[in-house]
Design a protein around this motif. Structure first.
Motif, PDB file in Angstrom:
ATOM      1  N   ASP A  77      17.529  84.728  26.796  1.00 27.22           N
ATOM      2  CA  ASP A  77      17.558  83.655  27.807  1.00 27.22           C
ATOM      3  C   ASP A  77      17.530  82.286  27.145  1.00 27.22           C
ATOM      4  N   LYS A  78      16.692  82.174  26.129  1.00 27.17           N
ATOM      5  CA  LYS A  78      16.572  80.891  25.418  1.00 27.17           C
ATOM      6  C   LYS A  78      17.882  80.565  24.704  1.00 27.17           C
ATOM      7  N   ARG A  79      18.479  81.600  24.143  1.00 31.56           N
ATOM      8  CA  ARG A  79      19.718  81.422  23.378  1.00 31.56           C
ATOM      9  C   ARG A  79      20.839  80.884  24.274  1.00 31.56           C
ATOM     10  N   GLU A 107      26.995  96.632  25.896  1.00 31.62           N
ATOM     11  CA  GLU A 107      26.648  95.568  26.846  1.00 31.62           C
ATOM     12  C   GLU A 107      25.551  96.017  27.812  1.00 31.62           C
ATOM     13  N   THR A 108      25.357  97.333  27.940  1.00 29.59           N
ATOM     14  CA  THR A 108      24.304  97.866  28.820  1.00 29.59           C
ATOM     15  C   THR A 108      23.634  99.039  28.122  1.00 29.59           C
ATOM     16  N   ASN A 109      22.430  99.381  28.595  1.00 31.42           N
ATOM     17  CA  ASN A 109      21.823 100.670  28.258  1.00 31.42           C
ATOM     18  C   ASN A 109      21.041 100.726  26.955  1.00 31.42           C
ATOM     19  N   PRO A 114      20.632  93.145  25.952  1.00 31.99           N
ATOM     20  CA  PRO A 114      20.400  91.763  26.430  1.00 31.99           C
ATOM     21  C   PRO A 114      20.947  90.716  25.454  1.00 31.99           C
ATOM     22  N   ILE A 115      20.930  91.031  24.165  1.00 33.05           N
ATOM     23  CA  ILE A 115      21.480  90.072  23.186  1.00 33.05           C
ATOM     24  C   ILE A 115      22.997  90.035  23.299  1.00 33.05           C
ATOM     25  N   VAL A 116      23.605  91.211  23.448  1.00 33.48           N
ATOM     26  CA  VAL A 116      25.069  91.244  23.628  1.00 33.48           C
ATOM     27  C   VAL A 116      25.430  90.479  24.901  1.00 33.48           C
TER      28      VAL A 116
END
Ligand SMILES: NC(=O)c1ccc[n+]([C@@H]2O[C@H](COP(=O)([O-])OP(=O)(O)OC[C@H]3O[C@@H](n4cnc5c(N)ncnc54)[C@H](OP(=O)(O)O)[C@@H]3O)[C@@H](O)[C@H]2O)c1
Length: 280
Positions: A77-79, A107-109, A114-116
């Motif tokens: 989120d910060k990124r 992208e999931t799982n 979350p970084i991707v």
């Protein structure tokens, strides 16, 4: 044409600057760094560039035409917010084009997802910026496996949860070569490129390590759960979970994508035979 590169105190930023210096005058290259003293060795003008400080970024981006944004290291989120500050500063300063170093992966799982996703959000923010843009989705760096060789030797094996799935690895110098072209050539504008070499299984990677370091390592697959526990015990909960998430993504085939390296760089990615011969 003046080009700024962010995070030039880090490995990738430095490598991109060095590659650019071989093809354009160093007066045309400006380095941005959160910690400018760590980038003085480059011999180019270094300006302050903390992703948290939009006002300073705006000043530092004065007179810049093209910006290479190296993705940050903070929590997702910060990124996203940090990258938005860089994009807004670029717009306010009159930058015409942004090239972004994004990433491949699940992208999931997974715990890495979350970084991707945060990288995907920045891609979208750049596309929506109204500026010209090019996006590279980097494969996984191979260098950490080389740096880890003493640990592998002690263990006698490479352990992770990638199983027999393939991973599109790359190196920072190969990425830098492609990014230099993506910065300098207009034909890449509006393109998203996966940037990696020939995809390897962990079994193939271990074969290359054995040839290069005259070792007799084996690859030993683990379950995702066992690998996560192992990594968390060594690296702590946050980082251990992320590393396990990266390898879970490899297991699930999310790092075995079609590479557009040749379109980006104008030549093929270095072969792994050539790379591993070079480190012997
Ligand atoms: N593809 C992969 O396998 C892979 C693996 C790891 C990371 N990555 C991603 O690729 C990026 C570049 O990799 P790298 O090898 O250059 O990593 P690196 O050598 O660890 O460098 C990270 C850079 O990010 C800078 N940075 C962190 N927070 C910042 C902020 N708030 N504002 C400005 N700069 C900031 C650091 O600045 P300081 O010197 O001030 O700390 C440093 O220059 C990483 O940031 C990460 O997003 C990719």
């Amino acid at each position: 044409m003046k080009i700024a590169v962010t995070s030039v105190s880090g490995h990738l930023g430095k490598e991109i600057v060095k590659t650019l210096m071989a093809i354009t005058a160093k007066e045309n290259i400006i380095g941005l760094a959160r910690t400018p003293q760590k980038a003085q060795d480059l011999g180019i003008e270094i300006r302050p560039g903390d992703y948290n400080d939009q006002a300073v970024l705006e000043t530092s981006l004065h007179s810049i035409d093209i910006l290479l944004l190296v993705s940050g290291m903070d929590a997702p989120d910060k990124r996203i917010e940090q990258h938005r500050k860089v994009i807004q500063a670029a717009k306010n300063s009159g930058v015409k084009k942004i090239v972004y170093t994004s990433i491949q992966g699940a992208e999931t799982n997974t715990a890495f997802s979350p970084i991707v996703q945060s990288n995907r959000q920045t891609e979208q923010d750049i596309i929506n910026s109204g500026l010209d843009w090019v996006i590279g989705r980097n494969g996984i760096y191979i260098e950490p496996d080389i740096e880890y060789i003493d640990t592998y030797k002690k263990l006698g094996a490479v352990y992770n949860c990638a199983g027999d799935s393939k991973c599109g690895y790359t190196t920072r110098p190969e990425l830098a070569f492609a990014y230099a072209k993506m910065l300098m050539e207009d034909k890449h504008n509006g393109k998203v490129y996966n940037l990696h070499g020939q995809a390897l299984t962990q079994y193939q990677l271990v074969e290359y390590l054995n040839q290069a370091f005259t070792t007799n390592l084996r690859y030993s697959p683990m379950t995702v759960e066992a690998y996560r526990e192992d990594r968390m015990a060594e690296l702590g909960e946050f980082l251990g979970n992320i590393i396990a998430g990266i390898y879970q993504g490899i297991l699930e085939g999310e790092c075995d994508n079609v590479s557009q390296y040749q379109q980006a760089a104008g030549r093929p990615h270095q072969s792994w035979d050539s790379y591993f011969n070079g480190i012997m």
